[in-house]
Design a protein around this motif. Structure first.
Motif, PDB file in Angstrom:
ATOM      1  N   UNK A  97      59.395  27.260  38.724  1.00 36.72           N
ATOM      2  CA  UNK A  97      58.881  28.428  38.410  1.00 36.72           C
ATOM      3  C   UNK A  97      57.233  28.128  38.379  1.00 36.72           C
ATOM      4  N   UNK A  98      56.306  28.966  38.830  1.00 34.78           N
ATOM      5  CA  UNK A  98      54.999  28.812  38.521  1.00 34.78           C
ATOM      6  C   UNK A  98      54.589  30.249  37.970  1.00 34.78           C
ATOM      7  N   UNK A  99      53.741  29.928  36.673  1.00 32.92           N
ATOM      8  CA  UNK A  99      53.567  31.110  36.032  1.00 32.92           C
ATOM      9  C   UNK A  99      51.853  31.158  35.988  1.00 32.92           C
ATOM     10  N   UNK A 100      51.331  32.285  36.419  1.00 36.28           N
ATOM     11  CA  UNK A 100      49.849  32.336  36.369  1.00 36.28           C
ATOM     12  C   UNK A 100      49.268  33.982  36.183  1.00 36.28           C
ATOM     13  N   UNK A 101      48.240  34.043  35.897  1.00 34.12           N
ATOM     14  CA  UNK A 101      47.367  35.264  35.925  1.00 34.12           C
ATOM     15  C   UNK A 101      47.264  35.735  37.214  1.00 34.12           C
ATOM     16  N   UNK A 102      47.088  37.289  37.320  1.00 37.47           N
ATOM     17  CA  UNK A 102      46.882  37.664  38.716  1.00 37.47           C
ATOM     18  C   UNK A 102      45.154  37.408  38.881  1.00 37.47           C
ATOM     19  N   UNK A 103      44.491  37.537  37.797  1.00 37.24           N
ATOM     20  CA  UNK A 103      43.008  37.274  38.061  1.00 37.24           C
ATOM     21  C   UNK A 103      42.625  36.146  37.069  1.00 37.24           C
ATOM     22  N   UNK A 104      41.424  35.577  37.053  1.00 42.74           N
ATOM     23  CA  UNK A 104      41.175  34.552  36.195  1.00 42.74           C
ATOM     24  C   UNK A 104      39.734  34.937  35.396  1.00 42.74           C
ATOM     25  N   UNK A 105      38.814  33.957  35.590  1.00 42.88           N
ATOM     26  CA  UNK A 105      37.473  34.030  35.161  1.00 42.88           C
ATOM     27  C   UNK A 105      36.432  34.524  36.057  1.00 42.88           C
ATOM     28  N   UNK A 106      36.882  34.583  37.244  1.00 44.14           N
ATOM     29  CA  UNK A 106      35.952  34.971  38.454  1.00 44.14           C
ATOM     30  C   UNK A 106      35.426  36.477  38.104  1.00 44.14           C
ATOM     31  N   UNK A 107      33.924  36.479  38.554  1.00 42.46           N
ATOM     32  CA  UNK A 107      33.238  37.603  38.214  1.00 42.46           C
ATOM     33  C   UNK A 107      33.628  38.893  38.970  1.00 42.46           C
ATOM     34  N   UNK A 108      34.371  38.616  40.170  1.00 42.56           N
ATOM     35  CA  UNK A 108      34.597  39.987  40.802  1.00 42.56           C
ATOM     36  C   UNK A 108      35.903  40.818  40.525  1.00 42.56           C
ATOM     37  N   UNK A 109      35.563  41.552  39.412  1.00 41.88           N
ATOM     38  CA  UNK A 109      36.454  42.387  38.688  1.00 41.88           C
ATOM     39  C   UNK A 109      37.319  43.314  39.531  1.00 41.88           C
ATOM     40  N   UNK A 110      36.492  43.572  40.677  1.00 40.75           N
ATOM     41  CA  UNK A 110      37.387  44.640  41.720  1.00 40.75           C
ATOM     42  C   UNK A 110      38.664  44.143  42.226  1.00 40.75           C
ATOM     43  N   UNK A 111      38.673  42.620  42.546  1.00 43.58           N
ATOM     44  CA  UNK A 111      39.715  42.105  43.211  1.00 43.58           C
ATOM     45  C   UNK A 111      41.135  42.166  42.450  1.00 43.58           C
ATOM     46  N   UNK A 112      41.950  42.816  43.205  1.00 43.61           N
ATOM     47  CA  UNK A 112      43.308  42.726  42.657  1.00 43.61           C
ATOM     48  C   UNK A 112      44.019  41.443  42.264  1.00 43.61           C
ATOM     49  N   UNK A 113      43.635  40.366  43.089  1.00 44.29           N
ATOM     50  CA  UNK A 113      44.211  39.134  42.984  1.00 44.29           C
ATOM     51  C   UNK A 113      43.152  38.199  43.211  1.00 44.29           C
TER      52      UNK A 113
ATOM     53  N   UNK B 144      62.103  23.374  34.896  1.00 48.39           N
ATOM     54  CA  UNK B 144      60.505  22.985  34.971  1.00 48.39           C
ATOM     55  C   UNK B 144      59.754  24.216  35.020  1.00 48.39           C
ATOM     56  N   UNK B 145      58.893  24.640  34.390  1.00 48.59           N
ATOM     57  CA  UNK B 145      58.072  25.806  34.516  1.00 48.59           C
ATOM     58  C   UNK B 145      56.521  25.188  34.459  1.00 48.59           C
ATOM     59  N   UNK B 146      55.862  25.600  35.211  1.00 45.58           N
ATOM     60  CA  UNK B 146      54.277  25.260  35.504  1.00 45.58           C
ATOM     61  C   UNK B 146      53.532  26.682  35.042  1.00 45.58           C
ATOM     62  N   UNK B 147      52.877  26.315  33.929  1.00 46.07           N
ATOM     63  CA  UNK B 147      51.918  27.431  33.515  1.00 46.07           C
ATOM     64  C   UNK B 147      50.364  26.731  34.136  1.00 46.07           C
ATOM     65  N   UNK B 148      49.827  27.669  34.952  1.00 43.75           N
ATOM     66  CA  UNK B 148      48.463  27.542  35.276  1.00 43.75           C
ATOM     67  C   UNK B 148      47.294  28.105  34.296  1.00 43.75           C
ATOM     68  N   UNK B 149      46.600  27.455  33.599  1.00 47.50           N
ATOM     69  CA  UNK B 149      45.652  28.176  32.582  1.00 47.50           C
ATOM     70  C   UNK B 149      44.350  28.029  32.800  1.00 47.50           C
ATOM     71  N   UNK B 150      43.325  28.923  32.833  1.00 46.07           N
ATOM     72  CA  UNK B 150      42.314  28.638  33.034  1.00 46.07           C
ATOM     73  C   UNK B 150      41.227  29.524  31.702  1.00 46.07           C
ATOM     74  N   UNK B 151      42.025  29.848  30.736  1.00 47.97           N
ATOM     75  CA  UNK B 151      41.498  30.425  29.402  1.00 47.97           C
ATOM     76  C   UNK B 151      41.371  31.925  29.687  1.00 47.97           C
TER      77      UNK B 151
END
Ligand code: ATP
Ligand code: MG
Length: 138
Positions: A103-119, A4-11
Protein backbone atom coordinates in the motif's frame (compact mmCIF):
# COMPACT_ATOMS: atom_id res chain seq x y z
CA UNK A 1 -3.61 -7.65 4.43
CA UNK A 2 -1.11 -4.76 4.45
CA UNK A 3 2.31 -5.74 5.75
CA UNK A 4 4.49 -3.15 4.04
CA UNK A 5 3.09 0.37 3.85
CA UNK A 6 4.87 3.25 2.13
CA UNK A 7 4.19 6.82 3.23
CA UNK A 8 5.29 9.55 0.80
CA UNK A 9 5.96 12.68 2.83
CA UNK A 10 6.82 16.20 1.66
CA UNK A 11 5.80 18.05 4.83
CA UNK A 12 2.66 19.59 3.25
CA UNK A 13 -0.69 19.67 5.12
CA UNK A 14 -2.05 16.86 2.92
CA UNK A 15 1.03 14.75 3.56
CA UNK A 16 0.66 15.40 7.29
CA UNK A 17 -2.86 13.98 7.11
CA UNK A 18 -1.54 11.08 5.05
CA UNK A 19 1.03 10.41 7.78
CA UNK A 20 -1.72 10.03 10.38
CA UNK A 21 -3.68 7.65 8.15
CA UNK A 22 -0.60 5.60 7.26
CA UNK A 23 0.41 5.33 10.92
CA UNK A 24 -3.07 4.25 11.93
CA UNK A 25 -3.12 1.53 9.26
CA UNK A 26 0.38 0.37 10.19
CA UNK A 27 -0.75 0.01 13.80
CA UNK A 28 -3.91 -1.87 12.88
CA UNK A 29 -2.17 -4.25 10.50
CA UNK A 30 1.07 -4.51 12.50
CA UNK A 31 2.78 -3.45 9.30
CA UNK A 32 6.21 -2.02 8.60
CA UNK A 33 5.94 1.65 7.64
CA UNK A 34 8.53 2.96 5.22
CA UNK A 35 8.60 6.76 4.99
CA UNK A 36 9.97 8.18 1.74
CA UNK A 37 11.06 11.77 1.30
CA UNK A 38 12.87 13.10 -1.75
CA UNK A 39 14.79 16.30 -2.29
CA UNK A 40 14.98 18.15 -5.60
CA UNK A 41 17.39 16.67 -8.12
CA UNK A 42 20.81 18.31 -8.06
CA UNK A 43 21.89 19.68 -11.45
CA UNK A 44 24.86 17.84 -13.01
CA UNK A 45 26.47 21.06 -14.22
CA UNK A 46 27.28 22.27 -10.68
CA UNK A 47 30.99 22.00 -10.02
CA UNK A 48 32.89 22.00 -6.72
CA UNK A 49 32.66 23.55 -4.18
CA UNK A 50 29.01 24.35 -4.98
CA UNK A 51 28.06 20.76 -5.55
CA UNK A 52 28.99 19.58 -2.04
CA UNK A 53 27.32 22.59 -0.50
CA UNK A 54 24.08 22.07 -2.40
CA UNK A 55 24.07 18.37 -1.54
CA UNK A 56 24.59 19.11 2.17
CA UNK A 57 21.91 21.77 2.24
CA UNK A 58 19.36 19.57 0.52
CA UNK A 59 20.07 16.46 2.58
CA UNK A 60 20.00 18.44 5.84
CA UNK A 61 16.64 19.99 4.93
CA UNK A 62 15.39 16.54 3.90
CA UNK A 63 16.48 15.08 7.24
CA UNK A 64 14.48 17.75 9.05
CA UNK A 65 11.36 16.87 7.02
CA UNK A 66 11.94 13.21 7.85
CA UNK A 67 12.14 14.03 11.57
CA UNK A 68 8.78 15.79 11.29
CA UNK A 69 7.30 12.70 9.60
CA UNK A 70 8.67 10.39 12.29
CA UNK A 71 7.21 12.60 15.03
CA UNK A 72 3.81 12.57 13.30
CA UNK A 73 3.61 8.79 12.90
CA UNK A 74 4.61 8.16 16.52
CA UNK A 75 5.38 4.76 17.97
CA UNK A 76 4.88 1.87 15.55
CA UNK A 77 5.96 -1.77 15.33
CA UNK A 78 8.58 -0.90 12.71
CA UNK A 79 9.49 2.35 10.92
CA UNK A 80 12.05 2.63 8.15
CA UNK A 81 13.09 5.77 6.28
CA UNK A 82 14.42 6.54 2.83
CA UNK A 83 15.74 10.00 1.93
CA UNK A 84 16.40 10.02 -1.82
CA UNK A 85 17.00 12.37 -4.71
CA UNK A 86 13.79 13.16 -6.66
CA UNK A 87 11.71 13.38 -8.74
CA UNK A 88 9.43 12.10 -5.98
CA UNK A 89 7.11 9.86 -8.02
CA UNK A 90 10.01 7.94 -9.56
CA UNK A 91 11.63 7.37 -6.18
CA UNK A 92 8.32 6.34 -4.61
CA UNK A 93 7.61 3.85 -7.41
CA UNK A 94 11.15 2.45 -7.18
CA UNK A 95 11.00 1.97 -3.40
CA UNK A 96 7.53 0.43 -3.70
CA UNK A 97 8.89 -2.04 -6.23
CA UNK A 98 12.11 -2.93 -4.42
CA UNK A 99 10.46 -3.31 -1.02
CA UNK A 100 7.36 -4.98 -2.50
CA UNK A 101 5.08 -2.67 -0.55
CA UNK A 102 1.39 -3.50 -0.59
CA UNK A 103 0.00 0.00 0.00
CA UNK A 104 1.21 3.51 -0.84
CA UNK A 105 -0.27 6.38 1.19
CA UNK A 106 0.20 9.97 0.00
CA UNK A 107 -1.57 13.32 -0.16
CA UNK A 108 -3.73 14.40 -3.10
CA UNK A 109 -1.71 17.64 -3.16
CA UNK A 110 1.66 18.71 -1.89
CA UNK A 111 3.73 21.84 -1.60
CA UNK A 112 3.11 22.95 -5.21
CA UNK A 113 1.76 26.45 -5.82
CA UNK A 114 -1.08 25.54 -8.17
CA UNK A 115 -3.80 25.26 -5.54
CA UNK A 116 -6.49 24.86 -8.22
CA UNK A 117 -5.21 21.40 -9.14
CA UNK A 118 -7.24 18.48 -7.82
CA UNK A 119 -4.29 16.17 -7.96
CA UNK A 120 -0.60 16.98 -7.86
CA UNK A 121 1.69 15.69 -10.58
CA UNK A 122 3.53 13.27 -8.28
CA UNK A 123 0.31 11.74 -6.95
CA UNK A 124 -1.03 11.47 -10.47
CA UNK A 125 2.07 9.65 -11.67
CA UNK A 126 2.13 7.25 -8.73
CA UNK A 127 -1.57 6.42 -8.91
CA UNK A 128 -1.28 5.70 -12.64
CA UNK A 129 1.89 3.63 -12.52
CA UNK A 130 1.95 1.83 -9.15
CA UNK A 131 1.55 -1.92 -9.07
CA UNK A 132 -0.17 -1.83 -5.66
CA UNK A 133 -3.15 0.03 -4.14
CA UNK A 134 -2.62 3.76 -3.58
CA UNK A 135 -4.49 5.70 -0.89
CA UNK A 136 -4.67 9.44 -1.60
CA UNK A 137 -5.51 11.56 1.43
CA UNK A 138 -7.05 15.04 1.20
P1 ATP B 1 3.09 19.69 -8.09
O1 ATP B 1 4.29 19.11 -7.36
O2 ATP B 1 2.64 18.86 -9.24
O3 ATP B 1 3.26 21.14 -8.39
P2 ATP B 1 1.73 19.37 -5.57
O4 ATP B 1 3.03 19.65 -4.87
O5 ATP B 1 0.51 20.04 -5.05
O6 ATP B 1 1.82 19.65 -7.11
P3 ATP B 1 2.42 16.54 -5.43
O7 ATP B 1 3.83 16.96 -5.49
O8 ATP B 1 1.90 15.52 -6.40
O9 ATP B 1 1.41 17.79 -5.51
O10 ATP B 1 2.17 16.03 -3.95
C1 ATP B 1 1.18 15.05 -3.63
C2 ATP B 1 1.73 14.11 -2.57
O11 ATP B 1 2.90 13.47 -3.11
C3 ATP B 1 2.20 14.76 -1.28
O12 ATP B 1 1.14 14.98 -0.36
C4 ATP B 1 3.17 13.71 -0.78
O13 ATP B 1 2.46 12.63 -0.21
C5 ATP B 1 3.83 13.22 -2.09
N1 ATP B 1 5.07 13.96 -2.37
C6 ATP B 1 5.21 15.09 -3.10
N2 ATP B 1 6.48 15.51 -3.09
C7 ATP B 1 7.18 14.62 -2.35
C8 ATP B 1 8.54 14.49 -1.94
N3 ATP B 1 9.46 15.40 -2.29
N4 ATP B 1 8.89 13.43 -1.19
C9 ATP B 1 7.96 12.53 -0.83
N5 ATP B 1 6.68 12.59 -1.15
C10 ATP B 1 6.27 13.61 -1.90
MG1 MG C 1 4.87 18.75 -5.35
Amino acid sequence: MFKQILLAFDGSPHAQKAAKVAADLARQYQATLCIVHTYDPIPDYLGEPFLQEVISRRTEAADRVMEQAKALVGALPQVETEVLEGPAAEAILRVADVRKVDLIVMGTRGLGQLSGLLLGSQSQKVVTQAQCPVLLVR
